[in-house]
Design a protein around this motif. Sequence first.
Motif, PDB file in Angstrom:
ATOM      1  N   ARG A 209       0.828  -1.208   0.000  1.00 16.02           N
ATOM      2  CA  ARG A 209       0.000   0.000   0.000  1.00 16.02           C
ATOM      3  C   ARG A 209       0.867   1.265   0.000  1.00 16.02           C
ATOM      4  N   GLU A 210       1.933   1.255   0.828  1.00 18.25           N
ATOM      5  CA  GLU A 210       2.810   2.418   0.933  1.00 18.25           C
ATOM      6  C   GLU A 210       3.573   2.662  -0.360  1.00 18.25           C
ATOM      7  N   TYR A 211       3.951   1.592  -1.041  1.00 18.62           N
ATOM      8  CA  TYR A 211       4.721   1.727  -2.274  1.00 18.62           C
ATOM      9  C   TYR A 211       3.848   2.218  -3.418  1.00 18.62           C
ATOM     10  N   ASP A 212       2.642   1.625  -3.550  1.00 21.56           N
ATOM     11  CA  ASP A 212       1.781   1.966  -4.684  1.00 21.56           C
ATOM     12  C   ASP A 212       0.343   1.698  -4.265  1.00 21.56           C
ATOM     13  N   SER A 213      -0.356   2.738  -3.851  1.00 28.82           N
ATOM     14  CA  SER A 213      -1.715   2.558  -3.322  1.00 28.82           C
ATOM     15  C   SER A 213      -2.673   2.049  -4.398  1.00 28.82           C
ATOM     16  N   ALA A 214      -2.474   2.483  -5.654  1.00 30.03           N
ATOM     17  CA  ALA A 214      -3.344   2.018  -6.738  1.00 30.03           C
ATOM     18  C   ALA A 214      -3.152   0.514  -6.970  1.00 30.03           C
ATOM     19  N   LEU A 215      -1.902   0.068  -6.971  1.00 32.32           N
ATOM     20  CA  LEU A 215      -1.625  -1.365  -7.120  1.00 32.32           C
ATOM     21  C   LEU A 215      -2.220  -2.136  -5.951  1.00 32.32           C
ATOM     22  N   TYR A 216      -2.074  -1.599  -4.749  1.00 34.58           N
ATOM     23  CA  TYR A 216      -2.630  -2.250  -3.556  1.00 34.58           C
ATOM     24  C   TYR A 216      -4.130  -2.499  -3.736  1.00 34.58           C
ATOM     25  N   HIS A 217      -4.860  -1.494  -4.161  1.00 36.20           N
ATOM     26  CA  HIS A 217      -6.296  -1.642  -4.285  1.00 36.20           C
ATOM     27  C   HIS A 217      -6.678  -2.633  -5.380  1.00 36.20           C
ATOM     28  N   ARG A 218      -5.912  -2.666  -6.473  1.00 32.99           N
ATOM     29  CA  ARG A 218      -6.179  -3.684  -7.501  1.00 32.99           C
ATOM     30  C   ARG A 218      -5.957  -5.083  -6.938  1.00 32.99           C
ATOM     31  N   LEU A 219      -4.858  -5.250  -6.215  1.00 37.34           N
ATOM     32  CA  LEU A 219      -4.529  -6.560  -5.661  1.00 37.34           C
ATOM     33  C   LEU A 219      -5.498  -6.967  -4.559  1.00 37.34           C
ATOM     34  N   ARG A 220      -5.910  -6.002  -3.792  1.00 36.95           N
ATOM     35  CA  ARG A 220      -6.752  -6.274  -2.615  1.00 36.95           C
ATOM     36  C   ARG A 220      -8.185  -6.577  -2.997  1.00 36.95           C
ATOM     37  N   TYR A 221      -8.691  -5.917  -4.043  1.00 40.92           N
ATOM     38  CA  TYR A 221     -10.128  -5.986  -4.297  1.00 40.92           C
ATOM     39  C   TYR A 221     -10.524  -6.559  -5.657  1.00 40.92           C
ATOM     40  N   SER A 222      -9.566  -6.827  -6.533  1.00 41.57           N
ATOM     41  CA  SER A 222      -9.978  -7.324  -7.859  1.00 41.57           C
ATOM     42  C   SER A 222      -9.102  -8.451  -8.383  1.00 41.57           C
ATOM     43  N   THR A 223      -8.319  -9.093  -7.523  1.00 42.56           N
ATOM     44  CA  THR A 223      -7.487 -10.220  -7.953  1.00 42.56           C
ATOM     45  C   THR A 223      -7.549 -11.345  -6.929  1.00 42.56           C
TER      46      THR A 223
END
Length: 340
Positions: free
Chosen positions: A296-310
């Motif tokens: 999340r700290e490194y890339d919040s957009a990537l975090y949200h993709r990984l957390r909620y759509s993968t």
Amino acid sequence: MKYITFAVPCYNSESYMRRCVDSLLAGGRDIEVILINDGSSDGTAAIADEYQIRYPDIVRVVHKENGGHGSGVNKGLELAEGMYYKVVDSDDWLDQVAYKTFLARMKTIEAKHELPDLFVCNYVYDHLDEGKSRVMDYRNVFPEGENCTWDTIGRFRASQYLIMHALMFRTEVLRESKVKLPEHTFYVDNLFSYQPLPYVKTICYQDLDLYHYYLGRDDQSVNENVLMKRIDQQIRVTELVARSVDLREVKAIHPKLAAYMTRNISIMLSISSIHLLLMQTADAQRKRYEMWERIREYDSALYHRLRYSTLSGLTYLPGRLGGKLTVGGYRFARRIYQFQ
């Protein structure tokens, strides 16, 4: 000219490395084999030297202090003279018929001046001691026998991803990508098969069951119990992979490749999350939380993709019930796909 450099990192491999090296020698003078003795304490060094003496036009040997598998891969790439570079683990081997067929096809493609940046072949999960095997192919992803690009590939199934055993990169592509694996760390193959992908412009899939990936040794890094003991290294490599490529830049040029690479990170996060759950300790729970927070700290957009759509999001379900569902799904997948 050498078509392929095969790098074989060896650490205390005396009991099985001959099967590996013998399978590579069928390429003759068209290939080179670099045996990297990574500070072994058994008879590995002597066996490697024996091959170099017997096959001086094919085999080169490097003796070095122990630095781990990644160190051996790095050394092989540094020394490689072949147009293509492939790592073969010392307990694995190549199918002889598929290997000779592949070399013949490579020469035909070279004559047409159509050599790709990356060859992809099938690999075989080989539970040799149990007499079981499972072929992993890419027929639904790549057209067979012709060059394609990331923009024209098909869709990867849930069980499919590009691991080192399936890939043979142009040596110059690997060097351009500046991929360098950390030393004294397991699971670094994931970085090798991920970071160079945006530098690949053309891919050629050969529907050949080329690489046999041996499973069954109790000390293998993919063994569940071993992986849990080395979970910190798995987490480290997962984070290195996530930080190695700017997926926003990739998406702007090759959306399909960016989607695949995001899914690859998701799979690695899933593996780490599941094994931390299996450990059933407060410390493991803390590491699981901190791993996600660093993403999340490194890339919040990537975090949200990984957390909620993968897939990885499904391994980070809240509560005890979420944990039980995650582990149950993992056990089911192991039975279906026969991985270690």
